[in-house]
Design a protein around this motif. Sequence first.
Motif, PDB file in Angstrom:
ATOM      1  N   PHE A 177       0.822  -1.220  -0.019  1.00  0.00           N
ATOM      2  CA  PHE A 177      -0.171   0.245   0.324  1.00  0.00           C
ATOM      3  C   PHE A 177       1.041   1.288   0.114  1.00  0.00           C
ATOM      4  O   PHE A 177       1.766   1.275   0.448  1.00  0.00           O
ATOM      5  N   ASP A 178       0.672   2.631  -0.745  1.00  0.00           N
ATOM      6  CA  ASP A 178       0.876   3.647  -0.192  1.00  0.00           C
ATOM      7  C   ASP A 178       0.626   4.213   0.514  1.00  0.00           C
ATOM      8  O   ASP A 178      -1.156   5.148  -0.366  1.00  0.00           O
ATOM      9  N   LEU A 179       0.396   4.943   1.369  1.00  0.00           N
ATOM     10  CA  LEU A 179      -0.021   5.510   2.541  1.00  0.00           C
ATOM     11  C   LEU A 179       1.004   6.950   2.652  1.00  0.00           C
ATOM     12  O   LEU A 179       2.228   6.539   4.133  1.00  0.00           O
ATOM     13  N   PRO A 180       1.317   8.006   2.070  1.00  0.00           N
ATOM     14  CA  PRO A 180       2.767   8.924   2.079  1.00  0.00           C
ATOM     15  C   PRO A 180       2.256   9.765   4.124  1.00  0.00           C
ATOM     16  O   PRO A 180       3.347   9.576   4.623  1.00  0.00           O
ATOM     17  N   TRP A 181       1.260   9.393   4.348  1.00  0.00           N
ATOM     18  CA  TRP A 181       0.528  10.494   5.774  1.00  0.00           C
ATOM     19  C   TRP A 181       1.115   9.522   6.964  1.00  0.00           C
ATOM     20  O   TRP A 181       1.655   9.490   7.713  1.00  0.00           O
TER      21      TRP A 181
END
Length: 631
Positions: A67-71
Amino acid sequence: MTNDNGLSYLLPGILIVLPLVPALLLAVVRGQAMRSAVVWTGALAVAAGSVWLAAGHLSGPPLALAFDLPWLDRAVAGAGLLVSLYMLFACRGIVKREWWIPVLIVAQTVVMVLVEVAGPRAERPIVIDQLSLVMALIIGIVGGLICIYALTYMEDYHRHHPEVSDRKPLFFFLLFAFLSAMFGIVFSNHLGWMHCCWEVTTLCSFLLIGYSRTEEARRNAFRAMGFNAVGGLSFGVAIWWQLHNGRAIELDSMAAMGSAALVPAVLIGFAGLTKSAQLPFSSWLLGAMVAPTPVSALLHSSTMVKAGVFAVLKFAPVFHGHTAGYLIALVGGATFLATSLAAISMSNAKLVLAYSTIANLGLVVACAGVGSPEAVWAGMMLIIFHAISKGLLFLAVGAVEHRTGSRDIEDMEGLLATRRALGIVMIVGIIGMFLAPFGMLVAKWTCLKAFVEVNPLLAILLAYGSAPTLFFWTKWLGKVISVPGAARPAVGPLSANEWAAVGTLAVLTVCACVLFPLVSDYAVAPYLARQYAGAMVAPAGVGIMALMLGLLVLAIMAFIFYPPRGQVSARYLAGANMGAAGNTFRGPLGEVTPASRNYYLMGFFPEGKIILGGSLASIALMIVALAAVLR
């Protein structure tokens, strides 16, 4: 590598977060009844979650959470920054005399800010494989049992130490926060996330070691912070190196890069040496003995030190066949030999456990440095046996200490006769340590085979380190099973919470010994087959091991059904005994000589000189290893 969209996809993340729920509740709960309910519920939930995850994936392929969750990356980086700022705040009173600690923390913070500015990303921030699942089982089960044991122990602790302010809400909050950080370390594939959890364990250990707030506790807590800050800085530099060279910061990708990842692997391996208290960093773990027993057990068996060897084992394929790997293995071998020899002269049971912990971890580091499939097999098996048996022994010694006021092995004489159930539990723990690694012929043979093929010096260190280990465990076992010759300090019964922890660990120790082929087949072999392209390890001497296990089980049964009896006779003191007490004897020249505990051999094995020599050797090896990869 597979991606799973079911509940098992979420479970690693749930296990990281789950301990924080009871941790936050325990921070505000004041009543013992409510605290017990929260601890029991939290410990059982954590253990059940780790077992569920392992049952579904232990023999299968690795599971990746993509997954890609910058926050979330920013939140983890922010948490790491807050940890560093808190440690700097805690150092405000020691800047003048321990200036090097805040300097290291500032340097580490600057490096991690530079890393965050580079914007590190990982496509698979969480990955589980057999090694992380084995670690999760140790954290969830052993760590949870230690939290349960602490319920009654901390009540007794404050009765025996009224001068220590009662801060149990903070204590239990830290225990569960520690478990959360450990799950984060073993499941994180994102090196930035792993580093954050790494530093959380450093902060928790600092606060737990300094729990009593005495001058000794504060001094030892800051030593632990300082030595682990050395490793934290090295870890941060490894991440920066990867980003600076445009390479991945995913742990599994680095482990598959071979020589290209050697520099960051050595840097993270160095961080692992500090976390696992290898020489010359062992003093922080010895200093942790000042903390309450649950802290010692947690640091030594299931959490802090295991994070160090976990990191080194992860890079074993990178170390395999390289000079830097051999040198790291020699650091582990030197630590193993030196601390095994130092333990001979110890009569303090907790110091024996501390030195034997460092020695066993040294052998695991040696296996990881060699990096061959056989060596990694032995290292993983040693981690499993050591975590269960050492956790059991720490809790048993803590129970005896609280009831007798002594942690001296001499005061455990005749424990089997005077407090039979507790004596049996301690015997099971000691036998478990015999099996890991030196009575365990399979692991010993596998280590020897792997070491001889790489460097005969490692085999020599193993051989000469195993003899003192056998000696000090046998000496302790002999005290426990002997018939007491005089009145011993009374040992009261254990509470229900203590028996739940100690009894379960005793059963797990026996099960691990009896079922070791299944542990190998389902937990270790699949990991080796993936890491080493289908390599299969067929340990030699399984039949001998099975026979020995059977004899040891019979020995335990004999202690249960036929406790020691007999007439007590005067000790033979190398001459004519003098007086009714038998504490002096007349020698061959007619001189009267007082009896002494000569089986500790303090004159032959001086702790200070042995540790100094081992530390100097380890420092030299580390410098050469860094030079070898940076040239």
